[in-house]
Scaffold this active site. Structure first.
Site, mmCIF file in Angstrom:
data_model
loop_
_atom_site.group_PDB
_atom_site.id
_atom_site.type_symbol
_atom_site.label_atom_id
_atom_site.label_comp_id
_atom_site.label_asym_id
_atom_site.label_seq_id
_atom_site.Cartn_x
_atom_site.Cartn_y
_atom_site.Cartn_z
ATOM 1 C CG ASP A 131 27.808 8.995 -8.417
ATOM 2 O OD1 ASP A 131 27.388 8.060 -8.215
ATOM 3 O OD2 ASP A 131 29.070 9.317 -8.487
ATOM 4 C CG ASP A 155 -4.939 7.826 -6.514
ATOM 5 O OD1 ASP A 155 -5.142 7.936 -7.923
ATOM 6 O OD2 ASP A 155 -5.805 6.899 -6.598
ATOM 7 C CD GLN A 180 -3.384 10.127 3.118
ATOM 8 O OE1 GLN A 180 -3.137 10.408 3.855
ATOM 9 N NE2 GLN A 180 -3.862 8.795 2.628
ATOM 10 N NE ARG A 191 1.763 0.664 10.184
ATOM 11 C CZ ARG A 191 0.340 1.047 9.757
ATOM 12 N NH1 ARG A 191 0.063 1.987 9.878
ATOM 13 N NH2 ARG A 191 0.022 -0.295 9.988
ATOM 14 C CG HIS A 214 22.745 8.829 -15.012
ATOM 15 N ND1 HIS A 214 24.559 8.561 -14.051
ATOM 16 C CD2 HIS A 214 23.346 7.329 -15.701
ATOM 17 C CE1 HIS A 214 25.035 6.842 -13.692
ATOM 18 N NE2 HIS A 214 24.270 6.532 -15.083
ATOM 19 C CB SER A 241 5.318 7.230 -5.868
ATOM 20 O OG SER A 241 4.902 7.011 -6.288
ATOM 21 C CG ASN A 242 3.475 4.101 -0.244
ATOM 22 O OD1 ASN A 242 3.289 2.683 -1.084
ATOM 23 N ND2 ASN A 242 2.370 4.322 1.127
HETATM 24 N N1 COA Z 1 2.298 -1.784 1.884
HETATM 25 C C1 COA Z 1 1.416 -2.059 2.343
HETATM 26 N N2 COA Z 1 0.443 -1.300 2.941
HETATM 27 C C2 COA Z 1 0.128 0.522 2.763
HETATM 28 C C3 COA Z 1 1.605 0.610 2.221
HETATM 29 C C4 COA Z 1 2.295 -0.707 1.571
HETATM 30 N N3 COA Z 1 3.120 0.138 0.725
HETATM 31 N N4 COA Z 1 1.297 1.824 1.822
HETATM 32 C C5 COA Z 1 0.117 1.810 2.747
HETATM 33 N N5 COA Z 1 -0.591 0.754 3.215
HETATM 34 C C6 COA Z 1 -0.790 0.852 4.506
HETATM 35 C C7 COA Z 1 -1.205 1.781 5.444
HETATM 36 O O1 COA Z 1 -0.311 1.646 6.464
HETATM 37 C C8 COA Z 1 -3.135 2.332 5.743
HETATM 38 O O2 COA Z 1 -2.919 0.551 7.047
HETATM 39 P P1 COA Z 1 -3.382 0.957 8.129
HETATM 40 O O3 COA Z 1 -4.631 1.716 7.920
HETATM 41 O O4 COA Z 1 -2.831 -0.335 8.604
HETATM 42 O O5 COA Z 1 -2.989 2.921 8.712
HETATM 43 C C9 COA Z 1 -3.266 1.581 4.433
HETATM 44 O O6 COA Z 1 -2.485 1.152 3.514
HETATM 45 C C10 COA Z 1 -3.281 2.670 3.977
HETATM 46 O O7 COA Z 1 -3.054 4.223 3.765
HETATM 47 P P2 COA Z 1 -3.142 5.691 3.467
HETATM 48 O O8 COA Z 1 -3.809 6.242 3.725
HETATM 49 O O9 COA Z 1 -2.638 5.449 2.242
HETATM 50 O O10 COA Z 1 -1.984 5.824 3.735
HETATM 51 P P3 COA Z 1 -0.268 6.214 3.260
HETATM 52 O O11 COA Z 1 0.426 7.202 4.614
HETATM 53 O O12 COA Z 1 0.557 5.278 3.475
HETATM 54 O O13 COA Z 1 -0.168 6.553 1.519
HETATM 55 C C11 COA Z 1 -0.462 7.836 0.334
HETATM 56 C C12 COA Z 1 -0.576 8.048 0.827
HETATM 57 C C13 COA Z 1 -1.165 9.578 -0.056
HETATM 58 C C14 COA Z 1 0.957 7.687 -0.434
HETATM 59 C C15 COA Z 1 -1.247 7.277 -0.753
HETATM 60 O O14 COA Z 1 -2.558 7.545 -0.579
HETATM 61 C C16 COA Z 1 -1.333 7.576 -1.798
HETATM 62 O O15 COA Z 1 -2.005 8.250 -2.943
HETATM 63 N N6 COA Z 1 -0.710 6.249 -3.034
HETATM 64 C C17 COA Z 1 -0.618 6.632 -4.787
HETATM 65 C C18 COA Z 1 0.500 7.356 -4.484
HETATM 66 C C19 COA Z 1 0.634 6.899 -6.517
HETATM 67 O O16 COA Z 1 -0.364 7.036 -6.937
HETATM 68 N N7 COA Z 1 1.935 7.166 -7.350
HETATM 69 C C20 COA Z 1 1.839 7.234 -8.274
HETATM 70 C C21 COA Z 1 2.323 7.984 -9.063
HETATM 71 S S1 COA Z 1 2.654 8.716 -10.876
#
Ligand code: COA
Length: 444
Positions: free
Chosen positions: A418, A311, A340, A253, A414, A361-362
């Site tokens: 499985d 989020d 986004q 990346r 489920h 979900s990240n």
């Molecule tokens: N671990 C470490 N770093 C992370 C990461 C992870 N799992 N996920 C993202 N990052 C980093 C990204 O690489 C980015 O860094 P960079 O500026 O060096 O590139 C930074 O964090 C911000 O990333 P973001 O703008 O959040 O983009 P994304 O594509 O990684 O994620 C979303 C997009 C929409 C998934 C995220 O913004 C989001 O909203 N996450 C929350 C989801 C949530 O609420 N889940 C719960 C549901 S109940």
């Protein structure tokens, strides 16, 4: 929910063709029955006040349902006599929105709906700003479902009207593929800086103690969450977790980020996660399926419309990237940037928010290691991703090295999935991400 119905729905909100006999009278502009169980919306912004003169297609207000944010536009030339709601009020279907003293109603063709209520998609704005695009609701629906801008289609019907065949021909020219929107020129992310990934320290606001309980209505996205999560309760969830070493992906990346940036796109890890998911779904299609209400039939979905839990200030939304199976990683990144941008402005349209077939979900972009993700019905599986952390691990020679560990937590329905299937899928997903070069072999 079918996008079809939603589009029809929003067209109907303000798109009621009124009889010319109403000219010069005060017309109550009602919020029509919008179907799909939606009975109310919240007034987010008024663009007019009492006494204002409006023309056909002028924006009247912005409303928010539990599905999307939509601008209501006028069907009339006239003067606004009364606003029936204040900001943040709930407006009910079938009740008057505004009273308009009508002037001359511009020519409108009885069989053509010009979608006066528009969701905030780029293509609808273009239609409004430009000239009338003639198309029946069914044709608009077909275009919307396939992410086609009507402004780009040449109509072969009378007066340039766009016919179903025109949409199908347009689709065919795109090699039969249903593509997501192309990257937007205006997206200019900040330049990438190679660095150790650290999740930002939360900005802490000074604590406020009011000493009073507060009750407020559940509305907007929160209301949608009540509905979908209550439905999710009926699904027997199965959980499966593993850790993935993203050391190679982190390096890759860093190499690709400046190139994507030069093309106007921010490249995070998500596009790789989505692509690896889609490659895995090709081998395990049961994870990209849905079951009917009585669990008698399984439908295997051909499109991989992968939802992203997002989020936003207004709450949790889950737009999806359409047809990931035919998208390059760059195209996925561009589409994610778009989602986004619109998501944070509360301007996603119904197409973006419906039709998902699998969700990721990240939560790791905020923090945390493990999660117990909840399936978004009618989907049957979801993945939750933790924060990537530099941690010591052993290589095959027994030497300690610096790994970039991310935990993944899958949930599956489920009744039809499985544990072994989930485990095989997860292993494949993991191998693509631990050896990103492998993805090249299987990319279409
Ligand atoms: N671990 C470490 N770093 C992370 C990461 C992870 N799992 N996920 C993202 N990052 C980093 C990204 O690489 C980015 O860094 P960079 O500026 O060096 O590139 C930074 O964090 C911000 O990333 P973001 O703008 O959040 O983009 P994304 O594509 O990684 O994620 C979303 C997009 C929409 C998934 C995220 O913004 C989001 O909203 N996450 C929350 C989801 C949530 O609420 N889940 C719960 C549901 S109940």
């Amino acid at each position: 929910m079918a996008v079809v119905t939603l589009l029809r729905t929003w067209s109907r909100i303000a798109g009621r063709l009124v009889s010319k006999s109403l000219q010069g009278q005060i017309v109550q502009f009602k919020l029509s029955d919008i179907g799909e169980g939606i009975r109310e919306v919240t007034i987010k912004e008024w663009y007019v006040k009492e006494g204002d003169t409006v023309s056909q297609f002028d924006s009247i207000c912005e409303v928010q349902s539990d599905k999307a944010s939509v601008t209501i536009t006028s069907r009339y030339d006239g003067v606004i006599k009364k606003l029936h709601y204040n900001l943040d009020d709930i407006a009910y279907v079938g009740k008057p929105l505004v009273d308009i003293e009508t002037g001359a109603l511009k020519d409108s063709e009885e069989d053509v709906v010009e979608t006066p209520a528009v969701s905030h998609s780029e293509h609808t704005h273009q239609e409004i700003k430009g000239q009338k695009t003639l198309a029946t609701p069914a044709v608009r629906r077909l275009a919307m479902e396939n992410n086609i801008k009507l402004s780009e289609v040449v109509g072969s019907g009378k007066d340039g009207r766009i016919l179903k065949e025109d949409i199908l021909n347009y689709l065919e020219k795109q090699t039969g593929a249903i593509l997501p929107p192309s990257p937007k020129a205006e997206i200019m992310p900040s330049p990438p800086k190679p660095k150790d990934r650290t999740i930002p320290i939360p900005i802490s606001k000074p604590p406020v103690f009011t000493g009073k309980d507060r009750t407020e209505p559940i509305k907007g996205f929160q209301k949608a969450m009540v509905k979908t999560m209550s439905a999710a309760l009926k699904i027997p969830h199965f959980g499966y977790c593993d850790e993935v070493d993203l050391a190679e992906l982190v390096k890759l990346r860093e190499e690709l980020q400046p190139i994507a940036f030069a093309r106007g796109v921010k490249l995070t890890f998500m596009p790789f996660f989505l692509k690896a998911t889609s490659l895995g779904l090709l081998q395990f299609p049961i994870l990209n399926a849905s079951v009917d209400e009585n669990c008698q039939n399984i439908t295997y979905k051909s499109s991989h419309n992968i939802g992203i839990a997002m989020d936003t200030e207004k709450g949790l939304i889950v737009p999806n990237v359409k047809n990931v199976q035919i998208c390059s990683i760059f195209e996925i990144a561009a589409e994610l940037n778009r989602l986004q941008k619109l998501g944070s402005a509360g301007q996603l349209n119904a197409t973006d928010l419906t039709g998902g077939t699998f969700t990721l979900s990240n939560i790791g972009s905020i923090g945390g290691t493990y999660t117990k993700p909840v399936i978004l019905p009618p989907e049957v599986a979801v993945g939750g991703l933790g924060t990537i952390k530099a941690l010591p691990r052993f290589n095959q020679k027994g030497e300690v090295y610096k790994a970039q560990i991310m935990n993944v937590s899958w949930s599956g329905d489920h009744r039809i999935i499985d544990g072994a299937t989930m485990s095989h899928f997860s292993n494949l997903w993991k191998s693509y991400l631990e050896n990103p070069g492998l993805m090249l072999l299987d990319l279409k």
